[in-house]
Design an enzyme around this catalytic site. Structure first.
Site, PDB file in Angstrom:
ATOM      1  N   CYS A 163       0.808  -1.224   0.000  1.00 27.01           N
ATOM      2  CA  CYS A 163       0.000   0.000   0.000  1.00 27.01           C
ATOM      3  C   CYS A 163       0.841   1.274   0.000  1.00 27.01           C
ATOM      4  O   CYS A 163       0.284   2.376  -0.075  1.00 27.01           O
ATOM      5  CB  CYS A 163      -0.936  -0.007   1.199  1.00 27.01           C
ATOM      6  N   HIS A 303      -2.569   8.176   6.114  1.00 24.26           N
ATOM      7  CA  HIS A 303      -2.811   6.845   5.535  1.00 24.26           C
ATOM      8  C   HIS A 303      -4.142   6.306   6.047  1.00 24.26           C
ATOM      9  O   HIS A 303      -4.950   5.817   5.270  1.00 24.26           O
ATOM     10  CB  HIS A 303      -1.666   5.908   5.899  1.00 24.26           C
ATOM     11  N   GLU A 314      -0.112   5.206  13.295  1.00 29.39           N
ATOM     12  CA  GLU A 314       0.205   6.405  12.518  1.00 29.39           C
ATOM     13  C   GLU A 314       0.125   7.649  13.392  1.00 29.39           C
ATOM     14  O   GLU A 314       0.953   8.556  13.280  1.00 29.39           O
ATOM     15  CB  GLU A 314      -0.737   6.535  11.324  1.00 29.39           C
ATOM     16  N   LYS A 335      -9.555   7.896   2.745  1.00 27.91           N
ATOM     17  CA  LYS A 335     -10.019   6.528   2.489  1.00 27.91           C
ATOM     18  C   LYS A 335     -11.422   6.304   3.016  1.00 27.91           C
ATOM     19  O   LYS A 335     -12.092   5.338   2.630  1.00 27.91           O
ATOM     20  CB  LYS A 335      -9.055   5.513   3.103  1.00 27.91           C
ATOM     21  N   HIS A 340      -9.760   1.775   0.160  1.00 27.09           N
ATOM     22  CA  HIS A 340      -8.302   1.633   0.100  1.00 27.09           C
ATOM     23  C   HIS A 340      -7.908   1.005  -1.227  1.00 27.09           C
ATOM     24  O   HIS A 340      -8.171  -0.171  -1.469  1.00 27.09           O
ATOM     25  CB  HIS A 340      -7.857   0.760   1.270  1.00 27.09           C
ATOM     26  N   PHE A 400       1.933  -3.404   3.903  1.00 20.22           N
ATOM     27  CA  PHE A 400       2.369  -4.707   4.399  1.00 20.22           C
ATOM     28  C   PHE A 400       3.840  -4.908   4.031  1.00 20.22           C
ATOM     29  O   PHE A 400       4.285  -4.536   2.950  1.00 20.22           O
ATOM     30  CB  PHE A 400       1.539  -5.827   3.769  1.00 20.22           C
TER      31      PHE A 400
END
Length: 412
Positions: A163, A303, A314, A335, A340, A400
Site C-alpha cells: 500500500c 494513511h 500512525e 479513504k 483503500h 504490508f
C-alpha cells in the site's frame, strides 16, 4: 546533479468516487462514499463474509478502445486511463522520448488475469490459456503500457511495496528528476484486485470492515468503532517535471514536489510497528529533503485505513514528529470516501493533497461519529480552511511488509 525544483503539471484519476481527477475531487469535497454492495454471483457462491467494496465508478473498458482493453488486465487498463488524463491535463508536452520516464506502481498486479487463466487451465486445458496471459498478469504491465502508449524511453519502472507503492513511485520519480536523468516523469499507481480470493484473504486476517448492511459508512478512520478497511479500486497519475522545463513551455503548475522519504519497519509482515518508528522516520526524511521544519506543515493527508491498530500507530508516529502541534494541523483521512486502493492509493491521495493546497481546503473525513480519544487529531466531517500564506502538506502511505513512504508538496 540538477538543483531544479520539481513541479506537478498534470493529474489524472479513475476512482470509486469519480471517473476523472476533477470528478473525484468534487465528490470527495461533497462527502461522497464509493463503497457499495458487490453485485456478483461469486459473492454468494463462495459465501464471502464481506459483501461490499469500493469499485471504480467508471469501468476502464468503457473508456479504452476494445482492442487495447482486451490486451490489458484491469489494473493496467485503469493505469492507462489515468495516465492519459494526466498527460492531456499537462498539455501533452513535447518532450524527447529519452528524457521522459514512467514510474507506475501496483501492490498486486494482474490478479484477475492470473486467476482467470488458472480457471481456464483447470477447466479447458493448456491450449485454451491465452498467449497474452504473462504480459497481462506481470506487475510491470501497467508501467509498460503507459510507457509504450506515451513513447517514454528514459525508463519504465514498477514499484510493488504493497500500500506504499505509488507514493514510493512518486518519491522515486522526484529523485530521478533531481538527478537530471529526465525532464518529465509520469508517476502513479493502480489496482484492480476486488476478486473473491483477495476479499476472502483480507477478511480471513480480520483486516476488512464487515458492515455489510451499511457499506457507505463502513470506512471510518479514527472512530472508536472502526473495524477494518474497505477494498478500493482504480488508478491515479501525476505528471512531474523540472520547473525549468515546465516554465519554458508555459505549463500550469499545481504544486511543488518538495521532498520524499522512504523507510522500512523491519518489524512484521502485516502489522505496523506499534510506535510508528519507521513511519516517523519517513516523515522526517521527507521534511529534510524538502528543506522544511515541522512548523512549516499546514496539512496532512493520513494513511488512516480505518483499522484499529493502523490508525493508532500512525498517530503515534505523527505525534513523535510534530509533538503537540500535530493536534492543530488539519488532517484528512480520505479513504473514508474512496476505500483503500492498495497500490493505487498513494497516488490518488497525492492528488487530493495537491488539490487541497490549490484550493486551500483540507478535505472532509466522512463517517467520523465518535472520535477515538486516543487519536485527538484535528479531523472534521467538513472541509477545513488551510489559511493564508505558503502551504506545505505531507501525504503518508504505509504497506504490508513494513514499507513506509511519505511525500511533501508545497504550494506554488
Amino acid at each position: 546533479m540538477t538543483t531544479s525544483r520539481i513541479v506537478v503539471t498534470g493529474i489524472g484519476a479513475s476512482s470509486p468516487i469519480g471517473g476523472t481527477a476533477p470528478e473525484s475531487w468534487s465528490a470527495l469535497m461533497s462527502g461522497a462514499s464509493g463503497a457499495r454492495t458487490l453485485d456478483y454471483e461469486w459473492v454468494s457462491q463462495y459465501e464471502l463474509p464481506v459483501t461490499f467494496a469500493a469499485e471504480a465508478l467508471v469501468r476502464p473498458e468503457t473508456v479504452l478502445e476494445r482492442p487495447e482493453a482486451k490486451r490489458l488486465d484491469p489494473a493496467a487498463q485503469f493505469a492507462l486511463v489515468a495516465a492519459r488524463e494526466a498527460w492531456a491535463d499537462a498539455g501533452s508536452p513535447d518532450v524527447e522520448p529519452e528524457r521522459f520516464g514512467v514510474d507506475f506502481a501496483t501492490g498486486i498486479g494482474g490478479v484477475w488475469t492470473l486467476l482467470d487463466a488458472w480457471d481456464t487451465l483447470r477447466e479447458k486445458g493448456p491450449r485454451r490459456v491465452m498467449p497474452m496471459t504473462v504480459p497481462m498478469l506481470m506487475p510491470n504491465a501497467a508501467a509498460a503500457a503507459v510507457s509504450m502508449h506515451l513513447n517514454a524511453r528514459a525508463y519504465a519502472r514498477t514499484v510493488a511495496s504493497a500500500c506504499a507503492s505509488s507514493t514510493e513511485s512518486i518519491v522515486n520519480a522526484l529523485e530521478h528528476l533531481r538527478l537530471g536523468l529526465a525532464d518529465i516523469v509520469i508517476a502513479g499507481g493502480t489496482e484492480s484486485a476486488i476478486h473473491p480470493i483477495t476479499v476472502a484473504s483480507f477478511a480471513s486476517m480480520q483486516a476488512l470492515s464487515r458492515r455489510n448492511d451499511d457499506p457507505g459508512h463502513a470506512s471510518r478512520p479514527y472512530s472508536v468503532d472502526r473495524d477494518g478497511f474497505v477494498m478500493g479500486e482504480g488508478a491515479a497519475a501525476v505528471v512531474l517535471e523540472t520547473e525549468e522545463h515546465a516554465r519554458a513551455r508555459g505549463a500550469k503548475i499545481y504544486a511543488v514536489v518538495a521532498g520524499g522519504g522512504i523507510t522500512a519497519d523491519s518489524y512484521h509482515i502485516t502489522a505496523p510497528e506499534p510506535e510508528g518508528l519507521g513511519a516517523s522516520r519517513a516523515v522526517r526524511l521527507a521534511l529534510e529533503a524538502a528543506g522544511a521544519s515541522v512548523d512549516d506543515v499546514t496539512h496532512i493527508n493520513a494513511h488512516a485505513t480505518s483499522t484499529p491498530t493502523g490508525d493508532i500507530a500512525e498517530y503515534r508516529a505523527l505525534l513523535s514528529v510534530f509533538g503537540d502541534r500535530v493536534h492543530e494541523i488539519p488532517v484528512s483521512a480520505t479513504k473514508a470516501s474512496t476505500g483503500h486502493l492498495l497500490g493505487g492509493t498513494g497516488a490518488l491521495e497525492a492528488i487530493f493533497t495537491i488539490l487541497a493546497l490549490r484550493d486551500g481546503q483540507a478535505p472532509p473525513t466522512i463517517n467520523l461519529t465518535t472520535q477515538d480519544p486516543d487519536i485527538p487529531l484535528r479531523v472534521s466531517g467538513s472541509a477545513i480552511p488551510l489559511g493564508d500564506g505558503p502551504q506545505l502538506a505531507i501525504s503518508n502511505s504505509f504497506g504490508f511488509g513494513g514499507h513506509n513512504a511519505v511525500v511533501a508538496f508545497a504550494s506554488v
